[in-house]
Design a protein around this motif. Structure first.
Motif, short mmCIF file in Angstrom:
data_model
loop_
_atom_site.label_atom_id
_atom_site.label_comp_id
_atom_site.label_asym_id
_atom_site.label_seq_id
_atom_site.Cartn_x
_atom_site.Cartn_y
_atom_site.Cartn_z
N LEU A 67 -10.41 12.26 5.43
CA LEU A 67 -11.16 11.04 5.67
C LEU A 67 -11.70 10.95 7.09
N GLU A 68 -11.20 11.85 7.96
CA GLU A 68 -11.58 11.85 9.37
C GLU A 68 -11.25 10.52 10.03
N VAL A 69 -9.99 10.09 9.80
CA VAL A 69 -9.49 8.85 10.39
C VAL A 69 -8.10 9.11 10.96
N VAL A 70 -7.60 8.14 11.70
CA VAL A 70 -6.24 8.26 12.23
C VAL A 70 -5.25 8.00 11.09
N PRO A 71 -4.06 8.60 11.17
CA PRO A 71 -3.08 8.42 10.09
C PRO A 71 -2.76 6.96 9.78
N ARG A 72 -2.78 6.10 10.77
CA ARG A 72 -2.48 4.68 10.53
C ARG A 72 -3.47 4.06 9.54
N ALA A 73 -4.73 4.47 9.62
CA ALA A 73 -5.73 3.95 8.69
C ALA A 73 -5.41 4.37 7.26
N VAL A 74 -4.89 5.58 7.09
CA VAL A 74 -4.51 6.05 5.76
C VAL A 74 -3.32 5.25 5.24
N THR A 75 -2.39 4.95 6.13
CA THR A 75 -1.22 4.16 5.73
C THR A 75 -1.66 2.82 5.17
N THR A 76 -2.62 2.18 5.82
CA THR A 76 -3.12 0.88 5.35
C THR A 76 -3.77 1.01 3.98
N LEU A 77 -4.57 2.07 3.79
CA LEU A 77 -5.22 2.29 2.49
C LEU A 77 -4.20 2.58 1.40
N VAL A 78 -3.24 3.44 1.71
CA VAL A 78 -2.21 3.79 0.72
C VAL A 78 -1.37 2.57 0.38
N ASP A 79 -1.02 1.77 1.38
CA ASP A 79 -0.27 0.54 1.12
C ASP A 79 -1.00 -0.35 0.11
N ALA A 80 -2.30 -0.54 0.33
CA ALA A 80 -3.08 -1.40 -0.56
C ALA A 80 -3.16 -0.81 -1.97
N LEU A 81 -3.37 0.50 -2.06
CA LEU A 81 -3.45 1.13 -3.38
C LEU A 81 -2.10 1.16 -4.08
N GLU A 82 -1.04 1.28 -3.30
CA GLU A 82 0.30 1.25 -3.88
C GLU A 82 0.61 -0.15 -4.42
N THR A 83 0.18 -1.17 -3.70
CA THR A 83 0.37 -2.55 -4.15
C THR A 83 -0.36 -2.79 -5.48
#
Length: 152
Positions: A67-83
């Motif tokens: 995604l060419e982003v920092v890992p924290r941004a992925v954490t936020t996306l994964v959190d939302a998709l996991e929810t």
């Protein structure tokens, strides 16, 4: 050596590409409107990337790199998709300290719906083109996206 000045033709093509991209997003959003999918474009992209990995779910670091982003941004996306129940975190069988992200059944269903919406949106947009024109456009787009000589 200075960059050449953009020509009116190049500027017009750039604007047309931006407008086409926006039109494609609107058409896809319209196709998804009747479904109960509330994914942001970034979440949809993350789902596509996770699905692309197939049998070996990606690590968070793999997703951040793609995604060419920092890992924290992925954490936020994964959190939302996991929810939303679309993905789940699973330990790597070879190294339990590593967490991998895999699609759930809901995620697989969402991917099918997203792909279907994308195809329908493309059909809508490409409807005025003949089969030959579509073939030429596909070749041109492949060259621009993948580089000269790439198979399409």
């Amino acid at each position: 050596m200075p960059s050449p000045e953009p020509t009116a033709s190049t500027t017009n093509l750039a604007e047309q590409l931006v407008r086409l991209t926006r039109r494609m997003h609107r058409a896809q959003k319209h196709q998804l409107a009747h479904l109960d999918l509330a994914f942001t474009p970034a979440q949809s992209r993350l789902l596509r990337i996770v699905a692309h990995y197939g049998d070996t779910p990606p690590r968070m670091a793999d997703l951040a790199e793609r995604l060419e982003v920092v890992p924290r941004a992925v954490t936020t996306l994964v959190d939302a998709l996991e929810t939303q129940g679309a993905v789940r975190r699973v330990p790597d069988p070879a190294n339990r300290r590593v967490i991998r992200i895999e699609l759930t059944d809901t995620g697989h269903s969402a991917m099918r719906a997203l792909r279907s919406a994308r195809r329908a949106a493309a059909e809508e947009i490409l409807a005025p083109l003949t089969a030959d024109q579509r073939e030429v456009l596909g070749g041109l787009l492949s060259t621009l996206v993948d580089g000269p000589g790439a198979p399409h």
